[in-house]
Design an enzyme around this catalytic site. Structure first.
Site, PDB file in Angstrom:
ATOM      1  N   HIS A 241     -45.220  -2.341  70.833  1.00 30.24           N
ATOM      2  CA  HIS A 241     -46.338  -1.723  71.541  1.00 30.24           C
ATOM      3  C   HIS A 241     -46.928  -0.576  70.733  1.00 30.24           C
ATOM      4  O   HIS A 241     -48.132  -0.469  70.585  1.00 30.24           O
ATOM      5  CB  HIS A 241     -45.907  -1.225  72.920  1.00 30.24           C
ATOM      6  CG  HIS A 241     -47.057  -0.724  73.749  1.00 30.24           C
ATOM      7  ND1 HIS A 241     -46.892   0.163  74.788  1.00 30.24           N
ATOM      8  CD2 HIS A 241     -48.376  -0.967  73.681  1.00 30.24           C
ATOM      9  CE1 HIS A 241     -48.081   0.431  75.317  1.00 30.24           C
ATOM     10  NE2 HIS A 241     -48.999  -0.238  74.677  1.00 30.24           N
TER      11      HIS A 241
ATOM     12  N   GLU B  55     -53.916   2.081  69.569  1.00 30.53           N
ATOM     13  CA  GLU B  55     -52.657   2.728  69.214  1.00 30.53           C
ATOM     14  C   GLU B  55     -52.849   3.738  68.085  1.00 30.53           C
ATOM     15  O   GLU B  55     -52.272   4.834  68.119  1.00 30.53           O
ATOM     16  CB  GLU B  55     -51.614   1.674  68.821  1.00 30.53           C
ATOM     17  CG  GLU B  55     -51.125   0.833  69.977  1.00 30.53           C
ATOM     18  CD  GLU B  55     -50.480   1.668  71.072  1.00 30.53           C
ATOM     19  OE1 GLU B  55     -49.551   2.436  70.779  1.00 30.53           O
ATOM     20  OE2 GLU B  55     -50.922   1.562  72.232  1.00 30.53           O
TER      21      GLU B  55
ATOM     22  N   HIS C 107     -52.495   7.648  69.131  1.00 32.54           N
ATOM     23  CA  HIS C 107     -51.200   8.204  68.736  1.00 32.54           C
ATOM     24  C   HIS C 107     -51.140   8.654  67.276  1.00 32.54           C
ATOM     25  O   HIS C 107     -50.693   9.765  66.986  1.00 32.54           O
ATOM     26  CB  HIS C 107     -50.098   7.174  69.018  1.00 32.54           C
ATOM     27  CG  HIS C 107     -49.991   6.784  70.449  1.00 32.54           C
ATOM     28  ND1 HIS C 107     -49.553   7.656  71.426  1.00 32.54           N
ATOM     29  CD2 HIS C 107     -50.284   5.613  71.080  1.00 32.54           C
ATOM     30  CE1 HIS C 107     -49.563   7.040  72.597  1.00 32.54           C
ATOM     31  NE2 HIS C 107     -50.011   5.806  72.427  1.00 32.54           N
TER      32      HIS C 107
END
Length: 294
Positions: free
Chosen positions: A100, A158, A162
């Site tokens: 993920h 992502e 992040h």
């Protein structure tokens, strides 16, 4: 069996940090570069050179000044997050957990998101193609899958949510040799390498925990198996009535930069780091075959 698993993990670690340098890299901000414009880049080779005895993230007693490119801060509690999704998997991959993300939580277990330490990128696939990372793209299309929408859109999310909060990926840490997108290659290379070390399915299988349509397993048995396997703390999350196993988050600190540093399994979850929500007994359901396999 435990020894074999450890040897496998060590082999994966070595081959992924040094040899899991799939072909090369690629650049992309908003407009994708022409497919023929390939600019070879050896993953992680542009990262800063860091001392072996540097402090570990979230463990420094004094502020870090001159070596900010060799110390992950403020998001020094790294989470390698995996999904077990009944429907999201490559064809025939009934034993695959999927990747993920790699998330930089703050030291207390809270987190920032959509930061500005590294630029955002709107087409991750084009960046990786530009730098020649065909092997990495193939791996990600097998193991880093979106539950809905395109895989590339998930990778974009992502990275922008992040990776932009990881200070050692800042362009300044690459020096004069930096070209846009190197940080993209390094982030996805390192996340994929760490994921290769964490074969969640095999770790549970060796503890007698396998997917079953009706059986329930004690959550403590799953937790114990994965923490023994990884050497650090693991957060488990569930769906349904909190009784269907769905996520495993492996928690690490980093000694050095994200690109070339050592990932050290965390022995605690932090003040607010335990986001686990599972019931004491949970189901671990088999994958559902895709339509093209029926």
């Amino acid at each position: 069996m435990t020894q074999a698993l450890s040897l496998r993990g060590l082999f994966s670690y070595a081959s992924n940090l040094l040899s899991q340098i799939p072909a090369a890299l690629v650049d992309s901000t908003s407009a994708p570069l022409p497919p023929s414009d390939v600019q070879p880049y050896y993953p992680l080779s542009g990262a800063p050179s860091c001392p072996l005895d540097g402090p570990m993230s979230c463990h420094n007693s004094t502020p870090i000044a001159d070596d900010s490119c060799c110390f992950v801060y403020p998001g020094g509690r790294m989470l390698l997050t995996q999904f077990w999704d009944q429907k999201t998997h490559a064809g025939g991959a009934e034993t695959d957990w999927t990747l993920h993300g790699l998330w930089p939580d703050l030291c207390d277990g809270t987190y920032d998101q959509f930061c500005h330490m590294t630029p955002q990128f709107n087409n991750i696939t084009a960046v990786l193609e530009h730098y020649g990372q065909d092997d990495l793209i193939e791996f990600m299309n097998r193991f880093w899958l979106a539950a809905s929408g395109s895989n590339s859109r998930l990778w974009q999310h992502e990275f922008n949510k992040h990776a932009t909060c990881i200070n050692t990926l800042a362009p300044a840490c690459y020096g004069e040799l930096h070209t846009p997108g190197m940080e993209v290659v390094d982030y996805f290379t390192r996340a994929s390498a760490l994921f290769r070390m964490l074969d969640t399915y095999s770790a549970l299988e060796r503890a007698g925990i396998v997917p079953h349509s009706r059986r329930h397993y004690p959550l403590v048995d799953i937790q114990t198996a994965l923490e023994k396997f990884s050497g650090g703390r693991v957060v488990l999350r569930c769906t349904g009535r909190r009784d269907v196993l769905h996520e495993a988050w492996y928690v690490y600190f980093v000694k050095g930069s994200l690109q070339s540093g050592e990932f050290v399994p965390a022995q605690d979850l932090g003040r607010e780091g335990n986001a686990g929500n599972c019931a004491p007994w949970v189901k671990y359901l088999p994958k559902i075959p895709r339509e093209d396999e029926l």
